[in-house]
Design an enzyme around this catalytic site. Sequence first.
Site, mmCIF file in Angstrom:
data_model
loop_
_atom_site.group_PDB
_atom_site.id
_atom_site.type_symbol
_atom_site.label_atom_id
_atom_site.label_comp_id
_atom_site.label_asym_id
_atom_site.label_seq_id
_atom_site.Cartn_x
_atom_site.Cartn_y
_atom_site.Cartn_z
ATOM 1 N N CYS A 1 0.994 7.818 -0.152
ATOM 2 C CA CYS A 1 2.227 7.219 0.532
ATOM 3 C C CYS A 1 3.543 7.940 0.260
ATOM 4 C CB CYS A 1 2.310 5.855 0.377
ATOM 5 S SG CYS A 1 2.059 5.325 -1.383
ATOM 6 N N GLU B 1 7.168 -3.700 -6.839
ATOM 7 C CA GLU B 1 5.910 -3.776 -7.772
ATOM 8 C C GLU B 1 5.982 -3.202 -8.931
ATOM 9 O OE1 GLU B 1 2.163 -4.423 -5.072
ATOM 10 O OE2 GLU B 1 2.970 -2.687 -4.259
HETATM 11 P P1 NAD Z 1 -4.640 -0.211 6.716
HETATM 12 O O1 NAD Z 1 -3.424 -0.873 7.263
HETATM 13 O O2 NAD Z 1 -5.468 0.173 8.017
HETATM 14 O O3 NAD Z 1 -5.289 -1.094 5.891
HETATM 15 C C1 NAD Z 1 -4.973 -1.638 4.798
HETATM 16 C C2 NAD Z 1 -5.733 -2.954 4.359
HETATM 17 O O4 NAD Z 1 -5.526 -3.796 5.414
HETATM 18 C C3 NAD Z 1 -7.318 -2.765 4.356
HETATM 19 O O5 NAD Z 1 -7.626 -3.462 3.245
HETATM 20 C C4 NAD Z 1 -7.659 -3.212 5.615
HETATM 21 O O6 NAD Z 1 -8.983 -3.649 5.958
HETATM 22 C C5 NAD Z 1 -6.685 -4.435 5.668
HETATM 23 N N1 NAD Z 1 -6.400 -4.844 7.282
HETATM 24 C C6 NAD Z 1 -6.725 -4.082 8.410
HETATM 25 N N2 NAD Z 1 -6.233 -4.954 9.479
HETATM 26 C C7 NAD Z 1 -5.901 -6.079 9.174
HETATM 27 C C8 NAD Z 1 -5.626 -7.488 9.637
HETATM 28 N N3 NAD Z 1 -5.524 -7.292 11.250
HETATM 29 N N4 NAD Z 1 -5.174 -8.413 8.959
HETATM 30 C C9 NAD Z 1 -5.223 -8.318 7.503
HETATM 31 N N5 NAD Z 1 -5.614 -7.203 7.169
HETATM 32 C C10 NAD Z 1 -6.168 -6.038 7.531
HETATM 33 O O7 NAD Z 1 -4.152 1.048 5.952
HETATM 34 P P2 NAD Z 1 -5.270 1.987 5.335
HETATM 35 O O8 NAD Z 1 -5.641 3.075 6.573
HETATM 36 O O9 NAD Z 1 -6.238 1.628 4.236
HETATM 37 O O10 NAD Z 1 -4.195 3.106 4.072
HETATM 38 C C11 NAD Z 1 -3.229 4.022 4.723
HETATM 39 C C12 NAD Z 1 -1.721 3.286 4.895
HETATM 40 O O11 NAD Z 1 -1.542 2.767 3.411
HETATM 41 C C13 NAD Z 1 -0.856 4.430 4.863
HETATM 42 O O12 NAD Z 1 0.102 4.312 5.853
HETATM 43 C C14 NAD Z 1 -0.328 4.766 3.487
HETATM 44 O O13 NAD Z 1 1.131 5.401 3.509
HETATM 45 C C15 NAD Z 1 -0.077 3.230 3.071
HETATM 46 N N6 NAD Z 1 0.097 3.057 1.538
HETATM 47 C C16 NAD Z 1 1.170 2.658 1.269
HETATM 48 C C17 NAD Z 1 1.378 2.941 -0.370
HETATM 49 C C18 NAD Z 1 2.859 2.068 -0.721
HETATM 50 O O14 NAD Z 1 2.945 1.872 -1.722
HETATM 51 N N7 NAD Z 1 3.930 2.463 0.331
HETATM 52 C C19 NAD Z 1 0.522 3.075 -1.071
HETATM 53 C C20 NAD Z 1 -0.758 3.586 -0.486
HETATM 54 C C21 NAD Z 1 -0.895 3.715 0.752
#
Ligand code: NAD
Length: 478
Positions: free
Chosen positions: A281, A459
């Site tokens: 991210c 965080e």
């Molecule tokens: P995602 O939003 O697809 O999934 C994140 C989590 O949410 C997973 O555990 C997923 O199963 C869950 N999820 C999915 N749909 C849901 C719903 N309807 N209700 C509740 N939970 C649900 O994201 P991803 O593809 O796993 O991760 C990539 C993203 O994470 C990128 O956009 C990245 O920038 C972001 N990220 C941000 C940070 C930060 O600190 N800002 C750090 C790491 C990753």
Amino acid sequence: MTVHQNFIGGDWTGGQEAGDNINPSDTGDVVGRYARATRQQAEEAIAAARAAFPAWARSGIQQRHDILAKVAAEILARKEELGGLLAREEGKTLPEAIGEVARAGQIFDFFAGEVLRLAGEKIASTRPGVEVEVTREPVGVIGIITPWNFPIAIPAWKIAPALAYGNCVVFKPADLVPGSAWALADIIIRAGVPAGVFNLVMGRGSVVGEAMLNDDRIDAITFTGSVGTGKKVAAASVERMRKFQLEMGGKNPLVVLDDADLDIAVDCAVNGAFFSTGQRCTASSRLVVTEGIHDRFVAALTERLKGLVVDDARKSGTQIGPVVDQSQLDQDNSYIEIGKSEGANLVWGGERLNRETPGFFLQPALFTETSSQMRINREEIFGPVASVMRVKNYEEALEAANDTPFGLSSGICTTSLKHATHYRRNAEAGMVMVNLPTAGVDYHVPFGGRKGSSYGPREQGRYAAEFYTTVKTAYTLP
Ligand code: NAD
């Protein structure tokens, strides 16, 4: 193959379904089978956490310290093995993966110390004779939802403070990478958390995640992931007047000024934009370069990209591992096509690579001649793809850097104290890096962003107390 189970209310429990955890460096290699919890199991986990909360909230700080310290010690002692698992399931290189595991251990160690340092305040009252005391209390049951790109560090930086401050946890890791999460859960459980205090519910976001969002018995949700899911967490939490915290996407700029040390600037760009396959991210996906250094920077960066070793994450010498899965690879490829169709110049990379084993290997891609309006500079790609924007001077660079809906990390390479200082003060981001990559942060200081990147308290470090505790102000007339 044995199925790794969920942990609910003090017991390991199977799901109705299970899924294969696939190695992105070798799609024929199944890392393991992991249970997928049902909605009902998610609800049982929440009920167990609720029931365990009153006793855990009153548990002594020594007990909580000892459990967290034990978790830290085991993670650190097993960092090579756990790093191997992480590299195998997620695809970051082995040194990066071991580094991430070590960080998870250090985070538990830090919060073991924080348990003992938790303090309140005694403040004089404006009313004679009255005493005012400000204390921090645990929030209750914390729902923890994490993404796939940091399979152990992100869970650690949410679970450790949650437990440290006396909360109970329902933890849902990303469906794509349950291996590291399961290993972490196993360590936490064996460290002696009482039944119900810590629950692991692996499975799909649409089942387990939704069950958590829609359950009134969860007092707070901490989420890291995409903007789309973050908005769902926010909507469901506002509806319930529940505390929530979101860490989402980034479109982080790295500014390179004419007076930058070229080697440092190129190192920062290679590391920030392409290491961890660009799946961070905090990745520097926008390289904002002033015209006096532009051509030298692009030439030196392209040379470095040509020499980068893209291969199996666990192979010695690999610098860039595979993309995490087919759907992320499709997303990366579609943005490479979008960049070309928008008129950006693809100077290097973007080809699918074949290696000894079938994996999602993608050559790091670099665009030049790009502008702030292009979709490749506005939307998060989340892959090894970066674009260079040519600007006239520092003022234009700052404007371009801030011209984004996101605001997580923002970097500048310069030898000018004046510009570095001005940038630190005016970059619209939660984290600013001077002559350092935009990605790669310490574990004991606040982490988070502004604008579309983050919502709620920061965080990590001592600032984590803002989210994982609630403040009480007590007035007493003795
Ligand atoms: P995602 O939003 O697809 O999934 C994140 C989590 O949410 C997973 O555990 C997923 O199963 C869950 N999820 C999915 N749909 C849901 C719903 N309807 N209700 C509740 N939970 C649900 O994201 P991803 O593809 O796993 O991760 C990539 C993203 O994470 C990128 O956009 C990245 O920038 C972001 N990220 C941000 C940070 C930060 O600190 N800002 C750090 C790491 C990753």
